[in-house]
Design a protein around this motif. Structure first.
Motif, short mmCIF file in Angstrom:
data_model
loop_
_atom_site.label_atom_id
_atom_site.label_comp_id
_atom_site.label_asym_id
_atom_site.label_seq_id
_atom_site.Cartn_x
_atom_site.Cartn_y
_atom_site.Cartn_z
N GLY A 177 42.42 -11.56 30.80
CA GLY A 177 42.45 -11.25 32.22
C GLY A 177 42.80 -9.81 32.54
N ARG A 178 43.21 -9.60 33.78
CA ARG A 178 43.46 -8.25 34.27
C ARG A 178 44.92 -7.84 34.23
NH1 ARG A 178 39.37 -9.77 38.38
NH2 ARG A 178 41.05 -10.45 39.76
N GLU A 179 45.82 -8.78 34.15
CA GLU A 179 47.24 -8.46 34.28
C GLU A 179 48.02 -8.99 33.07
OE1 GLU A 179 48.40 -10.27 37.91
OE2 GLU A 179 47.20 -8.94 39.18
N GLN A 180 49.17 -8.36 32.82
CA GLN A 180 50.11 -8.82 31.80
C GLN A 180 49.40 -9.11 30.47
OE1 GLN A 180 51.90 -12.21 33.71
NE2 GLN A 180 53.34 -10.93 34.86
N ASP A 195 40.16 -13.96 38.25
CA ASP A 195 41.12 -13.89 37.16
C ASP A 195 42.04 -15.09 37.23
OD1 ASP A 195 43.86 -11.85 36.17
OD2 ASP A 195 42.21 -12.56 34.94
N ASP A 196 42.59 -15.48 36.07
CA ASP A 196 43.53 -16.59 35.98
C ASP A 196 42.91 -17.90 36.48
OD1 ASP A 196 45.48 -14.90 34.97
OD2 ASP A 196 46.10 -14.33 37.00
N SER A 197 41.63 -18.11 36.22
CA SER A 197 40.97 -19.36 36.60
C SER A 197 40.72 -20.19 35.37
CB SER A 197 39.63 -19.06 37.30
OG SER A 197 39.84 -18.31 38.47
N PRO A 198 41.09 -21.48 35.37
CA PRO A 198 40.89 -22.33 34.20
C PRO A 198 39.42 -22.60 33.95
CG PRO A 198 41.60 -23.65 36.06
CD PRO A 198 41.69 -22.22 36.50
N GLU A 199 39.09 -22.91 32.70
CA GLU A 199 37.72 -23.23 32.34
C GLU A 199 37.49 -24.73 32.40
OE1 GLU A 199 37.11 -21.48 28.44
OE2 GLU A 199 35.97 -19.90 29.42
N LEU A 200 36.29 -25.11 32.82
CA LEU A 200 35.93 -26.52 32.83
C LEU A 200 35.80 -27.03 31.40
CD1 LEU A 200 33.22 -26.47 35.65
CD2 LEU A 200 35.61 -27.21 35.84
N GLY A 201 36.24 -28.25 31.16
CA GLY A 201 36.11 -28.84 29.85
C GLY A 201 37.12 -28.35 28.84
N ALA A 202 38.12 -27.59 29.28
CA ALA A 202 39.10 -27.04 28.35
C ALA A 202 40.33 -27.93 28.29
CB ALA A 202 39.51 -25.64 28.79
N ILE A 203 41.01 -27.87 27.17
CA ILE A 203 42.29 -28.56 27.00
C ILE A 203 43.39 -27.61 27.41
CG2 ILE A 203 43.84 -29.66 25.36
CD1 ILE A 203 41.40 -30.24 23.63
#
Length: 264
Positions: free
Chosen positions: A187-190, A241-249
């Motif tokens: 992502g963009r931060e930290q 940014d900081d968006s979860p992915e579909l189908g991810a654990i």
């Protein structure tokens, strides 16, 4: 008597002028003051001494007094792998040429090579060079990409991991690919803190088969996408940014007040 002195003075002055003309003309004739030795020094791995001598040969043919060392140096620097050069005359018939080569450390965008000093240069026929990390990003952010790569690679090296690819996209988001083929979304931060979050659990993740992507853009956790799920969702693109992915654990890391949890 005075007339004789004036005549003698005039003759001596005329002789001095003739001597100056003869010396100046002679000094500028390469045949009378040739350069016989082109001595090349430096740690040369990809440039040969013969290439360096060939580059300065035309300028050196002007002779010791007429050779322009700046022009000769520029000719050497135009050689593909040369980063810098210095040339000195050595009496009576030699040029001393010191050469410093580029030390390539990574590949920049599609065709550029990146030196250990962060300088980009191009060499034809290097597309097949192996073992180089690929760095991608906007040209104006090249220094940022180079410095971030140096910082992240040190952290990963301590865990026995290497970066195969690091990218800064036009939105300012970072991602990298490990030598294992796994992709980390930072992502963009930290960015450094998120990498530390990955390092805290990477040994546990190593036991998970078929991991393609690890998304670290969460406040206190991460998500893991397997290769099968990645193939199914390949057409989807994340815009925030900081968006979860579909189908991810998704994995929430342990805190002082809670235990680790995992859910799909």
């Amino acid at each position: 008597m005075k007339a004789f002195i004036w005549v003698l003075t005039g003759m001596l002055g005329f002789a001095a002028i003739l001597l100056a003309i003869w010396m100046f003309g002679g000094m500028n004739k390469a045949a009378q003051w040739p350069i016989r030795w082109l001595e090349v020094a430096g740690e040369l791995d990809r440039t040969t001494a013969e290439q360096v001598r060939a580059a300065v040969a035309a300028e050196a043919s002007n002779g010791f007094f007429a050779v322009n060392t700046d022009h000769a140096r520029d000719a050497v620097i135009r050689l593909p792998w040369v980063a810098s050069a210095s040339i000195r005359k050595r009496w009576p018939d030699a040029l001393e040429i010191d050469v410093i080569e580029h030390r390539v450390i990574a590949r920049w965008n599609q065709t550029g090579l990146l030196s250990t000093t962060g300088e980009v240069f191009d060499v034809a026929g290097t597309a097949g060079m192996q073992g180089l990390t690929h760095l991608y990003g906007p040209e104006l952010r090249r220094e940022d990409v180079f410095e971030t790569w140096q910082q992240l690679r040190r952290q990963l090296a301590a865990a026995g991991l290497e970066i195969r690819l690091l990218e800064l996209d036009p939105r300012g988001a970072w991602s990298l690919e490990l030598d294992s083929g796994q992709q980390l979304l930072l992502g963009r931060e930290q960015v450094e803190q998120r990498l530390q979050r990955f390092l805290a659990v990477h040994r546990q993740l190593a036991g998970m088969q078929d991991v393609a992507r690890i998304d670290l853009r969460y406040p206190n956790g991460l998500s893991v996408t397997r290769r099968s799920a990645q193939a199914e969702n390949q057409a989807s693109q994340l815009e925030a940014d900081d968006s979860p992915e579909l189908g991810a654990i998704q994995i929430t890391l342990p805190t002082e007040s809670g235990a680790q949890s995992q859910h799909g």
